[in-house]
Enzyme design. Structure first.
Site, mmCIF file in Angstrom:
data_model
loop_
_atom_site.group_PDB
_atom_site.id
_atom_site.type_symbol
_atom_site.label_atom_id
_atom_site.label_comp_id
_atom_site.label_asym_id
_atom_site.label_seq_id
_atom_site.Cartn_x
_atom_site.Cartn_y
_atom_site.Cartn_z
ATOM 1 N N ASP A 232 0.862 -1.178 0.000
ATOM 2 C CA ASP A 232 0.000 0.000 0.000
ATOM 3 C C ASP A 232 0.902 1.232 0.000
ATOM 4 O O ASP A 232 1.413 1.653 1.032
ATOM 5 C CB ASP A 232 -0.901 -0.014 1.236
ATOM 6 C CG ASP A 232 -2.048 0.974 1.127
ATOM 7 O OD1 ASP A 232 -2.110 1.695 0.115
ATOM 8 O OD2 ASP A 232 -2.871 1.020 2.048
ATOM 9 N N LEU A 233 1.104 1.797 -1.146
ATOM 10 C CA LEU A 233 2.128 2.811 -1.387
ATOM 11 C C LEU A 233 2.075 3.939 -0.352
ATOM 12 O O LEU A 233 1.039 4.559 -0.147
ATOM 13 C CB LEU A 233 1.955 3.391 -2.793
ATOM 14 C CG LEU A 233 3.004 4.416 -3.236
ATOM 15 C CD1 LEU A 233 4.378 3.776 -3.317
ATOM 16 C CD2 LEU A 233 2.614 5.013 -4.586
ATOM 17 N N ASP A 234 3.215 4.196 0.284
ATOM 18 C CA ASP A 234 3.379 5.288 1.241
ATOM 19 C C ASP A 234 2.413 5.214 2.414
ATOM 20 O O ASP A 234 2.111 6.220 3.058
ATOM 21 C CB ASP A 234 3.238 6.654 0.539
ATOM 22 C CG ASP A 234 4.340 6.898 -0.472
ATOM 23 O OD1 ASP A 234 5.463 6.414 -0.245
ATOM 24 O OD2 ASP A 234 4.072 7.543 -1.499
ATOM 25 N N GLU A 235 1.920 4.026 2.713
ATOM 26 C CA GLU A 235 0.991 3.853 3.830
ATOM 27 C C GLU A 235 1.537 2.900 4.882
ATOM 28 O O GLU A 235 0.810 2.487 5.786
ATOM 29 C CB GLU A 235 -0.362 3.337 3.316
ATOM 30 C CG GLU A 235 -1.075 4.263 2.353
ATOM 31 C CD GLU A 235 -1.572 5.535 3.015
ATOM 32 O OE1 GLU A 235 -1.764 5.529 4.254
ATOM 33 O OE2 GLU A 235 -1.755 6.539 2.304
#
Length: 290
Positions: A232-235
């Site tokens: 979950d990109l940048d999460e």
């Protein structure tokens, strides 16, 4: 009791359900092993019901630790309290790959801090999808590996990276402004072993020229967030954040310069805390014993 200077230190990081007797059991085990506690930190989470503890210890007489034997006894203790745990030599140099693209500030900062002993890393390689930063790796005597990435070669490039990680027994991959999105499969295989640095401001700006967007909105803080890599990109779980106050007098380029400073600081602290076994992950959060 303070151990003699130069004594080997062990570090035990654990989490378990928050029940009575955990601290007593852990410290009692260390006493049985003729150990003295050098540093101890703990946290009980009221929201999750979990207990977290990091304890650093050494033999009272400064003699070497038998971490393998101690690990077997910790494992038996873990069964009693349903613990997740990690035991390590506090001085062990973790094997690290640093990944970059064309921005040099985080790479240069990490290599410099490591060269003066502020970090305790064995940087086995700098990996980049561009050749530009090879000169910086060379100046610190670190091997440089150019792995180009295109839409058609992404799978092969990630396979080459994983091959390097496995062959060199890499403990941690640091994305020091590596401007490529990792596949879900690669993120899964590097889970808990990869840290990313992301520019983040209040409010947060995504896409091209984030600092120009920030300038247009008149932001008052420039920030950066270091986090674990997930699909979950940048999460991913946040490890560290840095904020720098700015004002209307700064140009977009000056804001970007402040941003580079924030990114370097946040990433260096996150890497140090990870490699010193100071971070426990609970879901999408972290407990960091600084």
């Amino acid at each position: 009791m303070t151990p003699p200077p130069g004594a080997q230190h062990g570090a035990l990081l654990l989490s378990c359900p928050d029940v009575p007797g955990v601290v007593h059991a852990v410290t009692g085990l260390l006493v049985q092993e003729r150990c003295t506690i050098v540093q101890s930190q703990q946290f009980g989470s009221a929201t999750s019901g979990n207990f977290f503890m990091r304890v650093e210890f050494a033999h009272v007489d400064g003699s070497p630790l038998d971490l393998d034997g101690l690990g077997q006894r910790v494992a038996r203790l873990a069964e009693t309290f349903d613990m997740t745990w990690e035991l390590a030599d506090a001085a062990r140099r973790q094997r690290v790959v640093i990944m970059v693209s064309k921005f040099a500030h985080c790479l240069n900062d990490l290599l410099f801090r490591n060269s003066i002993g502020e970090l305790n890393l064995d940087v086995v390689a700098v990996v980049s999808n561009h050749p530009d930063l090879g000169r910086i790796a060379d100046s610190f005597g670190v091997p440089f590996r150019h792995i180009p990435v295109t839409k058609d070669t992404k799978a092969e490039a990630e396979a080459a990276l994983l091959g390097l990680v496995r062959t060199e027994h890499v403990d941690l991959v640091v994305l020091a402004r590596y401007m490529q999105i990792l596949s879900n499969d690669l993120c899964t295989q590097l889970e808990g072993k990869a840290i990313n640095i992301h520019h983040s401001m209040l409010p947060s700006f995504k896409g091209a020229k984030p600092y120009h967007q920030a300038h247009a909105r008149g932001v008052k803080f420039i920030g950066a967030t270091a986090h674990y890599v997930t699909a979950d990109l940048d999460e991913g779980p946040i490890i560290e954040q840095e904020l720098i106050r700015v004002d209307h007098s700064l140009s977009p380029d000056q804001l970007a310069a402040r941003g580079r400073e924030a990114e370097s600081r946040a990433l260096a602290r996150a890497v140090r805390w990870h490699t010193e076994n100071r971070i426990a992950v609970i879901g999408n959060r972290t407990v960091v014993f600084q």
